[in-house]
Enzyme design. Structure first.
Site, PDB file in Angstrom:
ATOM      1  N   SER A  75       2.836  -4.825   1.102  1.00  0.00           N
ATOM      2  CA  SER A  75       2.157  -5.639   0.093  1.00  0.00           C
ATOM      3  C   SER A  75       1.400  -4.783  -0.912  1.00  0.00           C
ATOM      4  CB  SER A  75       1.170  -6.589   0.769  1.00  0.00           C
ATOM      5  OG  SER A  75       1.846  -7.423   1.671  1.00  0.00           O
ATOM      6  N   ALA A  76       1.085  -5.389  -2.056  1.00  0.00           N
ATOM      7  CA  ALA A  76       0.320  -4.689  -3.092  1.00  0.00           C
ATOM      8  C   ALA A  76      -1.063  -4.325  -2.545  1.00  0.00           C
ATOM      9  CB  ALA A  76       0.177  -5.582  -4.313  1.00  0.00           C
TER      10      ALA A  76
END
Ligand SMILES: C[S@@+](CC[C@H](N)C(=O)[O-])C[C@H]1O[C@@H](n2cnc3c(N)ncnc32)[C@H](O)[C@@H]1O
Length: 409
Positions: free
Chosen positions: A74-75
């Site tokens: 994920s970011a």
């Protein structure tokens, strides 16, 4: 010249941490220290360091046969604010649903040697990857297993914190059963098509939200999978328009389709928004204020051809009213496009009335709730109505989710 050198990685990591502070995603020294300690690039080999250390970028690790993302690291921004929401302390036992390796390593830094981290994923390719990268980066003590998150992982329960890192439509009983009495569950929950990462704590037999943040995630697979339905209103290739709906929502698609072809009605609220002001809170208010809420998703050519006034692939807040519907829109109030007025576009036999109803709720939000936070509660399915708080009730398979707002005096 090889730019993937350890020196570059360290510089880029420093920049990422500074960016995450600026974005208010990192708020505590503990989370900052974790981000400084874990070499993110070891969990995404083959990617450029710039990509890996960009604060707002996820690294996609798997797509399905339709090209839809089903796994990623994920970011950093999302990982940071979810870790802040979780409030992890040294010595805690934490379950992560959805593996990638990197986030589990951050959690391992936060819990320290006395704590325990368990990461589960439904996909053995992902757990194999996570296990390998965690070992290579020195996090052998993180437990990794292949399991459908719907069942949690009873082997290491109870957990002080459960962090779910795939978008879910419901909260299965295993998560509440495996959560310690004073535990916290952080979960990207989809409610009427809108996903928020919500931090829940227990109050008696139910969960109550402490805070929430707008987020986007790959969807949960397995027993808890639940896709939004689409009611297609215009299907010319490249300019599709459709309503995104939960599966308990029944709409008269044929009549709504016909309605889209009829002339539109407009209503304007007098409520303004700045050009960069987010409207996620307005969307949430509308989802809870109107009974038949949907999201109108449209491709840009549909707007360019004048079929819809607003094009958003994720969808725009829409009120369905039998054979009519109205969706939120805006118009600029100055040439510099720094201020916009909110309004609604209606279609169908009751186009004007439906647009006015949506606009009225935009005014209520502005007058009574513009600075408020909603409260989500999750009660077990079967809880009688009179035991639920006032507000919108959304029934799921295992739970009844309510959204309520502070009462106005
Ligand atoms: C965004 S990724 C996880 C990212 C990871 N936490 C990281 O380090 O950034 C979401 C993961 O959820 C997994 N997933 C989807 N459905 C699941 C389920 N039912 N149980 C467990 N994992 C699931 C996917 O396979 C995918 O790897």
């Amino acid at each position: 010249m090889n730019i993937n050198t350890p020196e570059n990685a360290e510089q880029l990591r420093d920049k990422m941490v500074a960016d995450l502070r600026d974005l208010d995603a990192i708020r505590s020294d503990a989370v900052e220290k974790a981000f400084r300690s874990v070499p993110r690039h070891l969990f995404a080999p083959g990617e450029s360091l710039e990509q890996v250390y960009a604060a707002e970028k996820a690294v996609i690790t798997k797509t399905d046969s339709n090209g839809i993302n089903i796994s990623s690291v994920s970011a950093p921004r999302i990982q940071a604010f979810m870790l802040e929401q979780a409030g992890i302390r040294p010595g805690m036992r934490v379950l992560e649903v959805g593996s990638g390796g990197y986030n589990a390593a951050l959690i391992a830094e936060l819990v320290g040697d006395e704590g325990e981290v368990t990461s589960i994923d439904i996909d053995p390719d992902i757990t194999d990857r996570a296990r390998r990268f965690l070992d290579e980066a020195g996090y052998e003590r993180v437990n990794v297993s292949v399991v459908d998150g719907e069942e949690g992982e009873p082997k290491h329960a109870p957990y002080d914190r459960i962090i779910v890192t795939a978008g879910t439509w419901d909260i299965p009983p295993a998560w509440t059963d495996q959560l310690a009495d004073d535990g916290r569950l952080v979960v990207p929950l989809r409610v009427r098509g809108l996903t928020r990462s919500i931090a829940f704590e227990r109050e008696g037999d139910h969960l109550v939200s402490r805070d929430y943040e707008l987020c986007g995630f790959v969807q949960m697979q397995g027993a808890g999978e639940n896709q939004l339905q689409l009611a297609v209103l215009h299907d010319v290739e490249g300019e599709e328009v459709a309503l995104r709906l939960d599966d308990d929502q029944q709409v008269e698609t044929a009549r709504l389709r016909e309605a889209l072809g009829r002339p539109r009605a407009e209503a304007w609220s007098g409520v303004t928004l700045g050009g960069f002001e987010p409207w996620d809170q307005l969307e949430l208010w509308l989802a809870s204020a109107v009974p038949d809420f949907a999201l109108l998703a449209a491709k840009r050519p549909a707007r360019d051809k004048g079929i819809v006034a607003t094009a958003s692939p994720m969808g725009t807040a829409t009120l369905i009213n039998g054979a009519s519907f109205a969706y939120r829109t805006t118009r600029p109030l100055n040439e510099e496009r720094t201020t916009f007025e909110l309004g609604a576009i209606g279609h169908g036999p009751d186009a004007q009335e439906t647009a006015e109803r949506l606009v009225e709720q935009i005014r209520v939000w502005d007058r009574d709730h513009r600075t408020d936070q909603a409260r989500f509660e999750v009660h077990p399915a079967g809880t009688p109505d009179d035991k639920l708080p006032a507000g919108r009730v959304i029934d799921k398979r295992h739970t009844r989710v309510t959204i309520s707002w502070p009462q106005q005096s």
